[in-house]
Design a protein around this motif. Sequence first.
Motif, PDB file in Angstrom:
ATOM      1  N   GLY A 115       0.788  -1.232   0.000  1.00 10.62           N
ATOM      2  CA  GLY A 115       0.000   0.000   0.000  1.00 10.62           C
ATOM      3  C   GLY A 115       0.813   1.271   0.000  1.00 10.62           C
ATOM      4  O   GLY A 115       0.288   2.347   0.324  1.00 10.62           O
ATOM      5  N   LEU A 116       2.078   1.185  -0.387  1.00 11.23           N
ATOM      6  CA  LEU A 116       2.901   2.401  -0.431  1.00 11.23           C
ATOM      7  C   LEU A 116       2.460   3.376  -1.514  1.00 11.23           C
ATOM      8  O   LEU A 116       2.935   4.514  -1.560  1.00 11.23           O
ATOM      9  N   ASP A 117       1.548   2.938  -2.376  1.00 12.93           N
ATOM     10  CA  ASP A 117       1.007   3.853  -3.385  1.00 12.93           C
ATOM     11  C   ASP A 117      -0.161   4.677  -2.847  1.00 12.93           C
ATOM     12  O   ASP A 117      -0.809   5.400  -3.607  1.00 12.93           O
ATOM     13  N   ALA A 118      -0.428   4.598  -1.548  1.00 10.61           N
ATOM     14  CA  ALA A 118      -1.565   5.334  -0.978  1.00 10.61           C
ATOM     15  C   ALA A 118      -1.407   6.833  -1.172  1.00 10.61           C
ATOM     16  O   ALA A 118      -2.364   7.535  -1.526  1.00 10.61           O
ATOM     17  N   HIS A 119      -0.199   7.350  -0.950  1.00 13.48           N
ATOM     18  CA  HIS A 119       0.011   8.798  -0.986  1.00 13.48           C
ATOM     19  C   HIS A 119       1.075   9.239  -1.976  1.00 13.48           C
ATOM     20  O   HIS A 119       1.374  10.426  -2.066  1.00 13.48           O
ATOM     21  N   ARG A 120       1.662   8.298  -2.721  1.00 18.32           N
ATOM     22  CA  ARG A 120       2.698   8.679  -3.682  1.00 18.32           C
ATOM     23  C   ARG A 120       2.726   7.668  -4.825  1.00 18.32           C
ATOM     24  O   ARG A 120       2.457   6.480  -4.622  1.00 18.32           O
ATOM     25  N   PRO A 121       3.059   8.120  -6.032  1.00 16.83           N
ATOM     26  CA  PRO A 121       3.192   7.172  -7.142  1.00 16.83           C
ATOM     27  C   PRO A 121       4.398   6.260  -6.925  1.00 16.83           C
ATOM     28  O   PRO A 121       5.411   6.669  -6.346  1.00 16.83           O
ATOM     29  N   LEU A 122       4.267   5.038  -7.401  1.00 18.12           N
ATOM     30  CA  LEU A 122       5.372   4.098  -7.404  1.00 18.12           C
ATOM     31  C   LEU A 122       5.786   3.841  -8.847  1.00 18.12           C
ATOM     32  O   LEU A 122       4.936   3.617  -9.708  1.00 18.12           O
ATOM     33  N   VAL A 123       7.090   3.870  -9.100  1.00 16.22           N
ATOM     34  CA  VAL A 123       7.632   3.546 -10.417  1.00 16.22           C
ATOM     35  C   VAL A 123       8.426   2.255 -10.263  1.00 16.22           C
ATOM     36  O   VAL A 123       9.380   2.198  -9.476  1.00 16.22           O
ATOM     37  N   LEU A 124       8.017   1.210 -11.009  1.00  5.95           N
ATOM     38  CA  LEU A 124       8.629  -0.113 -10.860  1.00  5.95           C
ATOM     39  C   LEU A 124       9.198  -0.570 -12.200  1.00  5.95           C
ATOM     40  O   LEU A 124       8.448  -1.045 -13.066  1.00  5.95           O
TER      41      LEU A 124
ATOM     42  N   LEU B 110      11.587  -5.496  11.762  1.00  6.86           N
ATOM     43  CA  LEU B 110      10.174  -5.798  11.906  1.00  6.86           C
ATOM     44  C   LEU B 110      10.057  -7.163  12.586  1.00  6.86           C
ATOM     45  O   LEU B 110      10.510  -8.174  12.053  1.00  6.86           O
ATOM     46  N   LYS B 111       9.456  -7.194  13.766  1.00  8.97           N
ATOM     47  CA  LYS B 111       9.503  -8.376  14.624  1.00  8.97           C
ATOM     48  C   LYS B 111       8.739  -9.572  14.072  1.00  8.97           C
ATOM     49  O   LYS B 111       9.090 -10.724  14.342  1.00  8.97           O
ATOM     50  N   ASP B 112       7.681  -9.320  13.312  1.00 14.79           N
ATOM     51  CA  ASP B 112       6.837 -10.422  12.838  1.00 14.79           C
ATOM     52  C   ASP B 112       6.863 -10.479  11.311  1.00 14.79           C
ATOM     53  O   ASP B 112       5.826 -10.622  10.664  1.00 14.79           O
ATOM     54  N   SER B 113       8.060 -10.379  10.760  1.00 18.13           N
ATOM     55  CA  SER B 113       8.196 -10.329   9.311  1.00 18.13           C
ATOM     56  C   SER B 113       9.324 -11.225   8.841  1.00 18.13           C
ATOM     57  O   SER B 113      10.315 -11.441   9.548  1.00 18.13           O
ATOM     58  N   GLY B 114       9.164 -11.737   7.613  1.00 22.39           N
ATOM     59  CA  GLY B 114      10.220 -12.488   6.958  1.00 22.39           C
ATOM     60  C   GLY B 114      10.868 -11.655   5.870  1.00 22.39           C
ATOM     61  O   GLY B 114      11.113 -10.459   6.051  1.00 22.39           O
TER      62      GLY B 114
ATOM     63  N   ASP C 114       1.024  -2.982   7.211  1.00 18.60           N
ATOM     64  CA  ASP C 114       0.710  -1.715   7.875  1.00 18.60           C
ATOM     65  C   ASP C 114       1.941  -1.131   8.546  1.00 18.60           C
ATOM     66  O   ASP C 114       2.200   0.079   8.456  1.00 18.60           O
ATOM     67  N   GLU C 115       2.707  -1.996   9.213  1.00 15.60           N
ATOM     68  CA  GLU C 115       3.908  -1.526   9.895  1.00 15.60           C
ATOM     69  C   GLU C 115       4.944  -1.026   8.892  1.00 15.60           C
ATOM     70  O   GLU C 115       5.577   0.017   9.102  1.00 15.60           O
ATOM     71  N   LEU C 116       5.131  -1.764   7.804  1.00 16.31           N
ATOM     72  CA  LEU C 116       6.100  -1.336   6.805  1.00 16.31           C
ATOM     73  C   LEU C 116       5.681  -0.025   6.163  1.00 16.31           C
ATOM     74  O   LEU C 116       6.503   0.883   5.997  1.00 16.31           O
ATOM     75  N   ARG C 117       4.411   0.085   5.801  1.00 19.71           N
ATOM     76  CA  ARG C 117       3.923   1.297   5.144  1.00 19.71           C
ATOM     77  C   ARG C 117       4.129   2.517   6.043  1.00 19.71           C
ATOM     78  O   ARG C 117       4.628   3.564   5.584  1.00 19.71           O
ATOM     79  N   ALA C 118       3.778   2.412   7.309  1.00 20.02           N
ATOM     80  CA  ALA C 118       3.937   3.544   8.226  1.00 20.02           C
ATOM     81  C   ALA C 118       5.406   3.898   8.405  1.00 20.02           C
ATOM     82  O   ALA C 118       5.774   5.087   8.431  1.00 20.02           O
ATOM     83  N   LEU C 119       6.256   2.884   8.525  1.00 21.12           N
ATOM     84  CA  LEU C 119       7.686   3.109   8.717  1.00 21.12           C
ATOM     85  C   LEU C 119       8.291   3.838   7.520  1.00 21.12           C
ATOM     86  O   LEU C 119       8.999   4.844   7.685  1.00 21.12           O
ATOM     87  N   VAL C 120       8.011   3.348   6.320  1.00 22.67           N
ATOM     88  CA  VAL C 120       8.596   3.957   5.125  1.00 22.67           C
ATOM     89  C   VAL C 120       8.042   5.357   4.903  1.00 22.67           C
ATOM     90  O   VAL C 120       8.786   6.280   4.548  1.00 22.67           O
ATOM     91  N   GLU C 121       6.748   5.542   5.119  1.00 24.70           N
ATOM     92  CA  GLU C 121       6.161   6.877   4.956  1.00 24.70           C
ATOM     93  C   GLU C 121       6.786   7.867   5.927  1.00 24.70           C
ATOM     94  O   GLU C 121       7.111   8.999   5.561  1.00 24.70           O
TER      95      GLU C 121
END
Length: 293
Positions: A47-56, A262-266, A275-282
Amino acid sequence: MPRYCSYDDTELAYRVLDSRDGASTPPLLCLAGGPARDAAYLGNLGGLDAHRPLVLPDARGTGDSPTAADPSAYAFPALAEDLESLREHLGLERFALLAHDAGTATAQAYAAAHPDRLSRLVLLCPGARLQGELPDDARDIFESRRDEPWWPDAAAAIERLARVADFDEVRDLLLRAAPMAYAHWDEPQRAHAATEPGQLNPVPRAGFWQGVSEPARKAILEHLGETGFPVLVVTGALDAVTGLRSGELVAKSFPRARSHVLKDSGHYPWLDEPDELRALVEDFLTGSLPDTE
């Protein structure tokens, strides 16, 4: 898919995910790993595209980008020059860059060659091969999960992988070993893992690390030590692919870096903790997160 003309006149493909809220925020460029996996596996990065465009972009020989006539074009420093051509095509003076897995080597090569073009850099689950080390804590993480029901078959597949050359069999074994890359083995993770065999590209994969001499590797690290932009390195506590120690080593290569576990991530945090990643990166991209620890 839109295309851009790279330094050798090759037309390479990329996707743009527009911001879902319509904001005119500068884009975040996102590099896939693998190495040489189609960028489609990144999805919208939780969901990192919520507030900004993503170029992949699709790297050479992956996704909708053509194969290279010269195998040296698959090496990660050459892929960094493709990224510079994409920046020029997009008309960006400076930009924020996110990279995952092996794509973090391309991102670091770009940072070393074009440090004035980056505003911020996010490195997700990096390995430390560029740093000259292969930490073994990923194996420890894998062993710690031996009570999981998928573990015996994944362990057998990993053992077999070291002795297999046929890429069709490699694809099958990677799918059997896939649960080790996730903190959970639920439907979203299973569906994501099922896409991997068809997204791997053996020739670009083989060329990714080729032709990069020891002096060249050391030169990249030396230049990284002179950069001035903020860097965020994110690792997953349950990442049995690259582990935690690699992220620590990568962060030490930069003067202005902070690490976050991130404690519960692989290995795919946008699947395990979106949700945790999106908030952290934003928070990092907007400057709400301190640049260093």
